[in-house]
Write an enzyme that holds these catalytic residues in place. Structure first.
Site, PDB file in Angstrom:
ATOM      1  N   PRO A   1      -3.444 -11.650  10.853  1.00 31.80           N
ATOM      2  CA  PRO A   1      -3.794 -11.367  12.254  1.00 31.80           C
ATOM      3  C   PRO A   1      -3.916  -9.874  12.471  1.00 31.80           C
ATOM      4  O   PRO A   1      -3.193  -9.089  11.839  1.00 31.80           O
ATOM      5  CB  PRO A   1      -2.602 -11.934  13.044  1.00 31.80           C
ATOM      6  CG  PRO A   1      -1.483 -12.063  12.062  1.00 31.80           C
ATOM      7  CD  PRO A   1      -2.098 -12.212  10.693  1.00 31.80           C
ATOM      8  N   ASP A   2      -4.844  -9.474  13.324  1.00 26.61           N
ATOM      9  CA  ASP A   2      -4.947  -8.058  13.704  1.00 26.61           C
ATOM     10  C   ASP A   2      -3.979  -7.825  14.858  1.00 26.61           C
ATOM     11  O   ASP A   2      -4.227  -8.237  15.997  1.00 26.61           O
ATOM     12  CB  ASP A   2      -6.387  -7.714  14.103  1.00 26.61           C
ATOM     13  CG  ASP A   2      -6.561  -6.211  14.308  1.00 26.61           C
ATOM     14  OD1 ASP A   2      -5.665  -5.581  14.908  1.00 26.61           O
ATOM     15  OD2 ASP A   2      -7.586  -5.665  13.854  1.00 26.61           O
ATOM     16  N   ILE A   3      -2.878  -7.169  14.555  1.00 30.71           N
ATOM     17  CA  ILE A   3      -1.790  -7.034  15.542  1.00 30.71           C
ATOM     18  C   ILE A   3      -2.262  -6.207  16.731  1.00 30.71           C
ATOM     19  O   ILE A   3      -2.078  -6.588  17.895  1.00 30.71           O
ATOM     20  CB  ILE A   3      -0.550  -6.384  14.883  1.00 30.71           C
ATOM     21  CG1 ILE A   3      -0.122  -7.197  13.658  1.00 30.71           C
ATOM     22  CG2 ILE A   3       0.600  -6.272  15.887  1.00 30.71           C
ATOM     23  CD1 ILE A   3       0.873  -6.496  12.765  1.00 30.71           C
TER      24      ILE A   3
ATOM     25  N   PHE B   1      -4.365   3.610  14.974  1.00 29.26           N
ATOM     26  CA  PHE B   1      -4.542   4.629  13.942  1.00 29.26           C
ATOM     27  C   PHE B   1      -5.661   4.187  13.014  1.00 29.26           C
ATOM     28  O   PHE B   1      -5.944   3.003  12.897  1.00 29.26           O
ATOM     29  CB  PHE B   1      -3.242   4.820  13.141  1.00 29.26           C
ATOM     30  CG  PHE B   1      -2.392   5.934  13.674  1.00 29.26           C
ATOM     31  CD1 PHE B   1      -1.748   5.800  14.888  1.00 29.26           C
ATOM     32  CD2 PHE B   1      -2.264   7.130  12.983  1.00 29.26           C
ATOM     33  CE1 PHE B   1      -0.978   6.829  15.412  1.00 29.26           C
ATOM     34  CE2 PHE B   1      -1.496   8.172  13.485  1.00 29.26           C
ATOM     35  CZ  PHE B   1      -0.847   8.025  14.704  1.00 29.26           C
TER      36      PHE B   1
ATOM     37  N   LYS C   1     -11.504  -2.437  18.845  1.00 27.31           N
ATOM     38  CA  LYS C   1     -10.121  -2.879  19.080  1.00 27.31           C
ATOM     39  C   LYS C   1      -9.764  -2.787  20.563  1.00 27.31           C
ATOM     40  O   LYS C   1      -8.680  -3.190  20.966  1.00 27.31           O
ATOM     41  CB  LYS C   1      -9.153  -2.027  18.260  1.00 27.31           C
ATOM     42  CG  LYS C   1      -9.452  -2.070  16.779  1.00 27.31           C
ATOM     43  CD  LYS C   1      -8.236  -2.366  15.955  1.00 27.31           C
ATOM     44  CE  LYS C   1      -8.626  -2.397  14.489  1.00 27.31           C
ATOM     45  NZ  LYS C   1      -7.597  -3.005  13.644  1.00 27.31           N
TER      46      LYS C   1
ATOM     47  N   LYS D   1     -14.337   1.890  15.883  1.00 26.95           N
ATOM     48  CA  LYS D   1     -13.094   1.111  15.762  1.00 26.95           C
ATOM     49  C   LYS D   1     -12.342   1.078  17.084  1.00 26.95           C
ATOM     50  O   LYS D   1     -11.793   0.054  17.490  1.00 26.95           O
ATOM     51  CB  LYS D   1     -12.211   1.723  14.661  1.00 26.95           C
ATOM     52  CG  LYS D   1     -10.950   0.934  14.417  1.00 26.95           C
ATOM     53  CD  LYS D   1     -10.225   1.369  13.168  1.00 26.95           C
ATOM     54  CE  LYS D   1     -11.033   1.045  11.934  1.00 26.95           C
ATOM     55  NZ  LYS D   1     -10.309   1.307  10.698  1.00 26.95           N
TER      56      LYS D   1
ATOM     57  N   LYS E   1       7.928 -17.967 -10.187  1.00 24.61           N
ATOM     58  CA  LYS E   1       7.254 -16.827 -10.819  1.00 24.61           C
ATOM     59  C   LYS E   1       6.082 -17.303 -11.684  1.00 24.61           C
ATOM     60  O   LYS E   1       6.249 -18.224 -12.490  1.00 24.61           O
ATOM     61  CB  LYS E   1       8.268 -16.052 -11.671  1.00 24.61           C
ATOM     62  CG  LYS E   1       7.690 -14.793 -12.247  1.00 24.61           C
ATOM     63  CD  LYS E   1       8.687 -14.059 -13.129  1.00 24.61           C
ATOM     64  CE  LYS E   1       7.956 -12.963 -13.888  1.00 24.61           C
ATOM     65  NZ  LYS E   1       8.727 -12.450 -14.998  1.00 24.61           N
TER      66      LYS E   1
ATOM     67  N   ASP F   1      -4.719  -6.296   5.306  1.00 26.19           N
ATOM     68  CA  ASP F   1      -5.735  -7.125   5.962  1.00 26.19           C
ATOM     69  C   ASP F   1      -5.656  -8.575   5.488  1.00 26.19           C
ATOM     70  O   ASP F   1      -5.996  -9.482   6.222  1.00 26.19           O
ATOM     71  CB  ASP F   1      -7.135  -6.557   5.667  1.00 26.19           C
ATOM     72  CG  ASP F   1      -7.318  -5.208   6.361  1.00 26.19           C
ATOM     73  OD1 ASP F   1      -7.013  -5.135   7.561  1.00 26.19           O
ATOM     74  OD2 ASP F   1      -7.737  -4.236   5.695  1.00 26.19           O
TER      75      ASP F   1
ATOM     76  N   ASN G   1       0.850  -1.197   0.000  1.00 23.81           N
ATOM     77  CA  ASN G   1       0.000   0.000   0.000  1.00 23.81           C
ATOM     78  C   ASN G   1       0.883   1.243   0.000  1.00 23.81           C
ATOM     79  O   ASN G   1       2.116   1.149  -0.013  1.00 23.81           O
ATOM     80  CB  ASN G   1      -0.967  -0.022   1.191  1.00 23.81           C
ATOM     81  CG  ASN G   1      -0.227  -0.105   2.505  1.00 23.81           C
ATOM     82  OD1 ASN G   1       0.528   0.797   2.853  1.00 23.81           O
ATOM     83  ND2 ASN G   1      -0.421  -1.188   3.243  1.00 23.81           N
TER      84      ASN G   1
HETATM   85  O1  C5P Z   1      -8.952  -2.244  11.117  1.00 24.53           O
HETATM   86  P1  C5P Z   1      -8.048  -1.200  10.571  1.00 24.53           P
HETATM   87  O2  C5P Z   1      -7.006  -1.757   9.645  1.00 24.53           O
HETATM   88  O3  C5P Z   1      -8.726  -0.028   9.987  1.00 24.53           O
HETATM   89  O4  C5P Z   1      -7.304  -0.658  11.889  1.00 24.53           O
HETATM   90  C1  C5P Z   1      -6.216   0.215  11.821  1.00 24.53           C
HETATM   91  C2  C5P Z   1      -5.386   0.083  13.068  1.00 24.53           C
HETATM   92  O5  C5P Z   1      -5.156  -1.284  13.393  1.00 24.53           O
HETATM   93  C3  C5P Z   1      -4.004   0.662  12.874  1.00 24.53           C
HETATM   94  O6  C5P Z   1      -3.558   1.088  14.134  1.00 24.53           O
HETATM   95  C4  C5P Z   1      -3.211  -0.527  12.372  1.00 24.53           C
HETATM   96  O7  C5P Z   1      -1.827  -0.382  12.623  1.00 24.53           O
HETATM   97  C5  C5P Z   1      -3.803  -1.648  13.173  1.00 24.53           C
HETATM   98  N1  C5P Z   1      -3.814  -2.943  12.484  1.00 24.53           N
HETATM   99  C6  C5P Z   1      -3.058  -3.985  12.972  1.00 24.53           C
HETATM  100  N2  C5P Z   1      -3.079  -5.204  12.348  1.00 24.53           N
HETATM  101  C7  C5P Z   1      -3.867  -5.410  11.269  1.00 24.53           C
HETATM  102  C8  C5P Z   1      -4.665  -4.355  10.777  1.00 24.53           C
HETATM  103  C9  C5P Z   1      -4.607  -3.140  11.396  1.00 24.53           C
HETATM  104  O8  C5P Z   1      -2.314  -3.788  13.939  1.00 24.53           O
HETATM  105  N3  C5P Z   1      -3.875  -6.592  10.686  1.00 24.53           N
END
Ligand code: C5P
Length: 418
Positions: free
Chosen positions: A319-321, A337, A355, A351, A301, A291, A218
């Site tokens: 994973p959502d860190i 953020f 979170k 959000k 390739k 995501d 991105n």
């Molecule tokens: O859900 P979204 O991507 O909009 O959330 C953004 C926030 O979550 C940011 O702080 C981003 O660094 C964190 N994030 C994360 N792991 C992910 C997706 C988002 O830590 N897989």
């Protein structure tokens, strides 16, 4: 939207700095330092030794700072003819750059035989020195003794570093670069809001490979996250920065772990939190984490076929860190953020709750990627606070202050209670 604003300013706004230039070839770089200090908001008054004027002319500094340059103790431009008192009393700090071996020796022994050395003896403000000399001179036992004496007297040393020297040799004694000196000056003045804190951050984009030569990423540049890492360091914290692919330089004094994919970023963050030693007290998730990753990664390739058939990519959830960190029983104080495109306030608040973090920072507008400035909305349980458009470094310092205030329980005078 009912929001509160605060006017962030550059890091050295309102500071008056006395820049003392002594005789050394590194003097040419100090012209750049004078500019950088002013860019950060300081006013700069230059004082030069006689020897310094052999390397760079006072006219250069006068033109850059818009102030007359002083070299002579008997300069009649000061009304009562006491330049050493008049000039040093106004200063918030004196910075000597380059500081020659001779000048360090004079300082260490309190000699006052020209305007600059007299000002150093007569000053009430802090003294910062940026040595620049040949490696043999830096290593000389007399210089070593003088450096120790000056450190014991509370003088702050900015460098030197090791590298190529004007004499053609390589070694210790090279003056730091102007941007490094300016950064250390900013750090010197920064309020130590986060002293004793250990901050873990993520920053930059991630890169999700499709095959060995292709991938999905991105537009995140990492600038905001790196600026926050730097500001946390300036505020006195120990900082670990987990960075996705970016060419940005590592902020001074920050420990950096480079990763590529979201999974690697997750593992690096968990590894840092699980590492032995004092625990991290703050986690700031600035990274634009992908995501999804490609589930059917191809180890070779992917080739175009002769017919029109297209490759099929399948995706798996990353994973959502941030959410994983916030769920831990030993969770640090978490900041997330968000880059939402519409209904920032409502989506941001949703959000934040989803979170489970005390503070969510929303970028206002979507065109922030890669820019040097930004505009932020801080969303917490008490409401909304706006940080108006400013440089990312300025916003980062303001954000650090906001985090520190919330952690200390002092709260912020937020207007929009909800
Ligand atoms: O859900 P979204 O991507 O909009 O959330 C953004 C926030 O979550 C940011 O702080 C981003 O660094 C964190 N994030 C994360 N792991 C992910 C997706 C988002 O830590 N897989």
């Amino acid at each position: 939207m009912n929001i509160d604003t605060l006017p962030p300013g550059p890091a050295l706004a309102g500071r008056h700095l006395l820049l003392g230039v002594t005789g050394g070839v590194a003097g040419f770089k100090v012209a750049e330092l004078a500019r950088e200090l002013q860019r950060q908001g300081a006013t700069v008054q230059v004082v030069m030794t006689e020897a310094a004027t052999r390397f760079v002319t006072p006219v250069t500094f006068q033109a850059l700072t818009g102030r007359p340059v002083f070299t002579d103790q008997w300069d009649a431009r000061i009304d009562d003819n006491m330049a050493h008192i008049a000039l040093s009393r106004e200063a918030d700090a004196m910075i000597i750059a380059p500081a020659s071996a001779d000048f360090l020796a004079k300082l260490a022994h309190g000699l006052a035989d020209d305007l600059l050395s007299t000002m150093c003896v007569a000053r009430e403000c802090p003294l910062l020195v940026a040595p620049a000399m040949n490696r043999q001179m830096w290593g000389n036992p007399a210089t070593r003794r003088n450096v120790e004496l000056l450190r014991a007297d509370g003088v702050t040393f900015l460098g030197p570093t090791s590298g190529d020297q004007a004499c053609g040799e390589t070694g210790m004694g090279r003056m730091l670069e102007p941007d490094e000196l300016a950064e250390l000056t900013v750090a010197f003045f920064a309020p130590k809001h986060l002293r004793g804190q250990r901050v873990l951050l993520t920053a930059g984009p991630t890169f999700e490979p499709i095959d060995p030569v292709r991938g999905i990423t991105n537009l995140s540049s990492g600038k905001m996250g790196f600026a926050i890492a730097r500001a946390c360091r300036h505020a006195g914290a120990d900082v670990t920065l987990v960075a996705g692919p970016t060419t940005l330089p590592t902020p001074a004094g920050v420990e950096r772990i480079d990763v590529r994919t979201a999974q690697q970023m997750h593992d690096a963050v968990m590894g840092a939190l699980d590492a032995p030693g004092p625990r991290h007290t703050i986690f700031i998730a600035v990274a634009a984490v992908a995501d999804w990753r490609v589930a059917n990664y191809s180890a070779s390739k992917i080739k175009k076929t002769g017919d029109d058939s297209l490759p099929e990519l399948r995706f798996a959830q990353n994973p959502d860190i941030l959410a994983s960190v916030a769920r831990r029983p030993d969770a640090p104080w978490c900041v997330g953020f968000a880059a939402e495109s519409d209904d920032l306030e409502k989506n941001g608040q949703d959000k934040r709750r989803r979170k489970n973090v005390p503070l969510l920072v929303a970028n206002i507008g979507h065109a922030t990627f890669g820019r040097d400035d930004n505009e932020l909305l801080l969303i917490d349980a008490d409401g909304i606070r706006k940080l108006p458009r400013a440089g990312k470094d300025v916003l980062a310092a303001a954000l650090v202050e906001e985090i520190a205030a919330r952690m200390s329980g002092a709260g912020r005078p937020v207007t929009a209670g909800r």
